[in-house]
Design an enzyme around this catalytic site. Structure first.
Site, PDB file in Angstrom:
ATOM      1  N   ASP A 142       5.405  13.925  10.472  1.00 14.19           N
ATOM      2  CA  ASP A 142       4.856  13.811   9.118  1.00 14.19           C
ATOM      3  C   ASP A 142       3.449  14.399   9.149  1.00 14.19           C
ATOM      4  OD1 ASP A 142       4.508  13.045   6.446  1.00 14.19           O
ATOM      5  OD2 ASP A 142       3.590  11.154   7.040  1.00 14.19           O
ATOM      6  N   GLU A 191       8.803  16.919   7.164  1.00 10.05           N
ATOM      7  CA  GLU A 191       8.911  16.773   5.720  1.00 10.05           C
ATOM      8  C   GLU A 191       8.623  18.091   5.015  1.00 10.05           C
ATOM      9  OE1 GLU A 191       7.809  12.953   4.112  1.00 10.05           O
ATOM     10  OE2 GLU A 191       7.032  13.901   2.310  1.00 10.05           O
ATOM     11  N   ASP A 243       1.895   6.358   8.853  1.00 11.24           N
ATOM     12  CA  ASP A 243       2.227   7.754   9.188  1.00 11.24           C
ATOM     13  C   ASP A 243       3.291   7.822  10.285  1.00 11.24           C
ATOM     14  OD1 ASP A 243       0.121   9.408   7.613  1.00 11.24           O
ATOM     15  OD2 ASP A 243      -0.999   7.769   8.520  1.00 11.24           O
TER      16      ASP A 243
END
Lengths: 176, 176
Positions: B8, B69, B141
């Site tokens: 991420d 992502e 995160d």
């Protein structure tokens, strides 16, 4: 005699230019320039092309320092993201090869090469040809990369005292 | 038993998560997760931290594939550029280590982990804990990165036929 790399990153084409700074205010000479085309593959492969091609240019020519255009205003978030990815790949290639990396705004590059921050792309291209004694027009991305390399050479040399006046050192146009 | 990395990326903090896919629809188990903090240095150094840290995670745990992502809507061009740079550094680290890289939208990740594309961050975090049998809440995160890894595991396995029905393979929630 310092070898300097300029990089103009883009999501599809990344321009590069290598110049040799003769030192002591004697200007730069052309070494190499070109365009890295990332093709139409998937994102990871395209970023790998940027990373490996920049590394290849560095290993092939041996520059010790790199200038790259700093972007303030991208057209939109999507193009900024794509540009950022290419920039990230190029910068990582340089720092992993031990180069110092400096960023310059488009205005700084234009100012250093043509003497005015509002110069057109064509004016920059003509001055790059003039300053490096080129008889053929480089491709626009390669020319932009050479302009960044020249700006970086100019800025670096202005930080190293060698008898130039203050007025010359602060901004001003590159001399042949 | 495939090791899967989820990333991420962010301009300041990049989350990572590694899971082991037990295969044959038997779900995943937790291997590692954490946050890469890039600090307050100059951009080239921060990108090098992302690149080297992702490479270290890969070399340390040996995942063969990575999910990351996909971003459609960044807040603005400036944050998109910064995010893009971190993404570029992380993706290059992965492809240079020979990993295949797949991108997933936030909606795909939420859908795979919670069964609904509109789930909140907290719901995703709770489902990540549930699916991986974690007793402590990972940092957000790291949790997002684990969710991406789980989504990637789910999507990969759904592409490999192993007797699951079509309905199960198309979308749907991950099973324990």
């Amino acid at each position: 005699m310092t070898l300097i790399l300029g990089i103009d990153p883009g999501s599809r084409i990344t321009g590069y230019g290598v110049v040799r700074d003769r030192g002591q205010g004697r200007g730069c000479e052309y070494v190499a320039s070109g365009c890295i085309r990332t093709g139409s593959g998937e994102l990871p492969e395209r970023l790998q092309v940027v990373f490996r091609s920049v590394r290849e240019v560095i290993r092939g020519h041996g520059p010790v320092t790199m200038g790259i255009e700093r972007v303030f205003m991208a057209r939109n978030a999507d193009s900024a993201l794509k540009l950022g990815q290419a920039r990230g790949a190029a910068i990582v290639a340089a720092v992993e090869e031990g180069l110092e990396v400096a960023e310059y705004t488009a205005t700084q590059v234009k100012q250093a090469v043509t003497g005015t921050g509002g110069a057109s792309k064509e004016q920059v291209q003509l001055m790059v040809m003039h300053l490096l004694g080129l008889t053929q027009k480089p491709q626009i991305d390669a020319s932009d990369a050479l302009a960044i390399a020249l700006c970086h050479a100019h800025t670096r040399s202005s930080l190293i005292p060698h008898g130039l006046g203050t007025a010359r050192r602060r901004g001003g146009r590159l001399r042949l």
